[in-house]
Design an enzyme around this catalytic site. Sequence first.
Site, PDB file in Angstrom:
ATOM      1  N   PHE A 130      -4.235  -2.448  -2.565  1.00  0.00           N
ATOM      2  CA  PHE A 130      -5.386  -2.070  -1.403  1.00  0.00           C
ATOM      3  C   PHE A 130      -3.984  -0.937  -1.418  1.00  0.00           C
ATOM      4  CE2 PHE A 130      -5.155  -0.350   2.859  1.00  0.00           C
ATOM      5  CZ  PHE A 130      -6.336  -0.012   3.147  1.00  0.00           C
ATOM      6  N   ASP A 145       3.353   1.261  -5.530  1.00  0.00           N
ATOM      7  CA  ASP A 145       2.149   1.212  -4.044  1.00  0.00           C
ATOM      8  C   ASP A 145       3.748   0.477  -3.463  1.00  0.00           C
ATOM      9  OD1 ASP A 145       1.270   1.771  -1.858  1.00  0.00           O
ATOM     10  OD2 ASP A 145      -0.633   1.553  -2.285  1.00  0.00           O
ATOM     11  N   LYS A 200       4.240   3.219   6.290  1.00  0.00           N
ATOM     12  CA  LYS A 200       4.356   2.793   6.991  1.00  0.00           C
ATOM     13  C   LYS A 200       5.969   2.844   7.670  1.00  0.00           C
ATOM     14  CE  LYS A 200       0.862  -0.928   6.024  1.00  0.00           C
ATOM     15  NZ  LYS A 200      -0.528  -0.997   6.805  1.00  0.00           N
TER      16      LYS A 200
HETATM   17  N1  PLP Z   1      -1.049   0.892   0.153  1.00  0.00           N
HETATM   18  C1  PLP Z   1      -0.918   0.098   0.468  1.00  0.00           C
HETATM   19  C2  PLP Z   1       0.284  -1.057  -0.270  1.00  0.00           C
HETATM   20  C3  PLP Z   1      -0.791  -0.288   1.857  1.00  0.00           C
HETATM   21  O1  PLP Z   1      -1.304  -1.524   2.496  1.00  0.00           O
HETATM   22  C4  PLP Z   1      -1.241   0.454   2.976  1.00  0.00           C
HETATM   23  C5  PLP Z   1      -2.292   0.442   4.342  1.00  0.00           C
HETATM   24  O2  PLP Z   1      -2.236  -0.505   4.619  1.00  0.00           O
HETATM   25  C6  PLP Z   1      -1.988   1.327   2.428  1.00  0.00           C
HETATM   26  C7  PLP Z   1      -1.763   2.015   1.227  1.00  0.00           C
HETATM   27  C8  PLP Z   1      -2.533   2.828   3.148  1.00  0.00           C
HETATM   28  O3  PLP Z   1      -1.958   3.547   4.250  1.00  0.00           O
HETATM   29  P1  PLP Z   1      -2.908   3.739   5.549  1.00  0.00           P
HETATM   30  O4  PLP Z   1      -2.791   3.374   5.843  1.00  0.00           O
HETATM   31  O5  PLP Z   1      -1.451   4.652   6.362  1.00  0.00           O
HETATM   32  O6  PLP Z   1      -2.770   5.626   4.978  1.00  0.00           O
END
Ligand code: PLP
Length: 403
Positions: free
Chosen positions: A133, A218, A247
């Site tokens: 994700f 990520d 986050k």
């Molecule tokens: N990357 C990862 C691993 C995530 O868990 C998330 C959100 O849960 C995102 C990217 C996207 O972040 P945002 O919701 O702040 O755009």
Amino acid sequence: MTTDVASHLLPVFARIDLAFERGEGAWLIATNGERYLDFTSGVAVNALGHAHPHLVKALQEQATKLWHMSNLFKSPDGERLAARLCEQSFADYVFFANSGAEAMECAIKITRKHHAAKGHPEHYRIITFEGAFHGRTLATLAATGSAKYLDGFGPPMDGFDQVPLGDLNAVKKAIGPHTAGILIEPVQGEGGVRTAPLAFYKALRELCNEHGLLLVFDEVQTGMGRTGELFAHRWIGVEPDVMSLAKALGGGFPIGACLATADAAAGMTPGTHGSTFGGNPLAVAAANAVLDVMLAPGFFDHARKMSLLLKQKLAAVIDRHPEVISEVRGEGLLIGVKAVVPSTDLIAALRDQKLLTVGAGDNVVRFLPPLIVTETEIGESVQRLDRACAALSSGEHKQAATS
Ligand code: PLP
């Protein structure tokens, strides 16, 4: 003219009928006064809990000085935050954004532009992993590659090749004349708290070195202490070329960041990327305050101690209630409990016990306490889990839900 709808918030979230008005550490106080133990931490955001005094003070002070300043001018506090993040990591440069998806957009652009700057614009494809994700923008959705999120939004952006997590042969086969990099989460959070063996990440680093590819981590969810170190790649023992954060970076104030080595960022010259709000003084003040707390001696020792305690206690619940939960996994305080019953039932039963948790893929319930959670609160959470399991086993919860 407005239509007569129950709520004017775009109905993209299946919201629970529960609202909170304030928080204190690991606790949330609902509008009806009831106290909930918050093991969602705003989905891995409130790493220092709610209303942490150092964060409150930092934001209050900044709010009296300067709220917003465009990136047309210098940002001394942004410089300091970037320097601190680089000092703690492999990176030379930081770009500040406002969310995880934006941090990932920057990571994808850096990866492509790196090759273009080196004379190979045809190297633009990125290898990603099933269960990933990476966000909800069109590029990060394409990187996520999941049909359930992509459906109805037109052709997904080209440039991502997805392979099974942990399958090194599949990665090798996917590397072709257009490959630019490999993108992976150190622990798949949304995907169900799934990690590949450590050797897999090391092998990815070697493959990247061998083929001149960028390794992109990520760390939007795993970064900023969630897995027991400031960054997850520290315990993995592999340095990426590019890393996204968001986050917990602002402890609840929206801020994302993309970190890169100078070599990876070759090509990111003035005008190639930007953001109106990215690196906003309020966000930067919050993130500097988060780092003040996290970099104090013993902070991560505490988080790791709480992780061990929670995992041990959860394992004991499995012994008592194998009909409800079957496995505990994860690193640090990114913990996944695999449910035997539907995970949504377990989450609802926990909520009845005033313990808030988050769902994930693979029928997993995430326990994401703040990193400042106490031993007593860990004990309390497990007692609530025990009661929820007992209610589910006896059918009490179902009856309550259907009555
Ligand atoms: N990357 C990862 C691993 C995530 O868990 C998330 C959100 O849960 C995102 C990217 C996207 O972040 P945002 O919701 O702040 O755009």
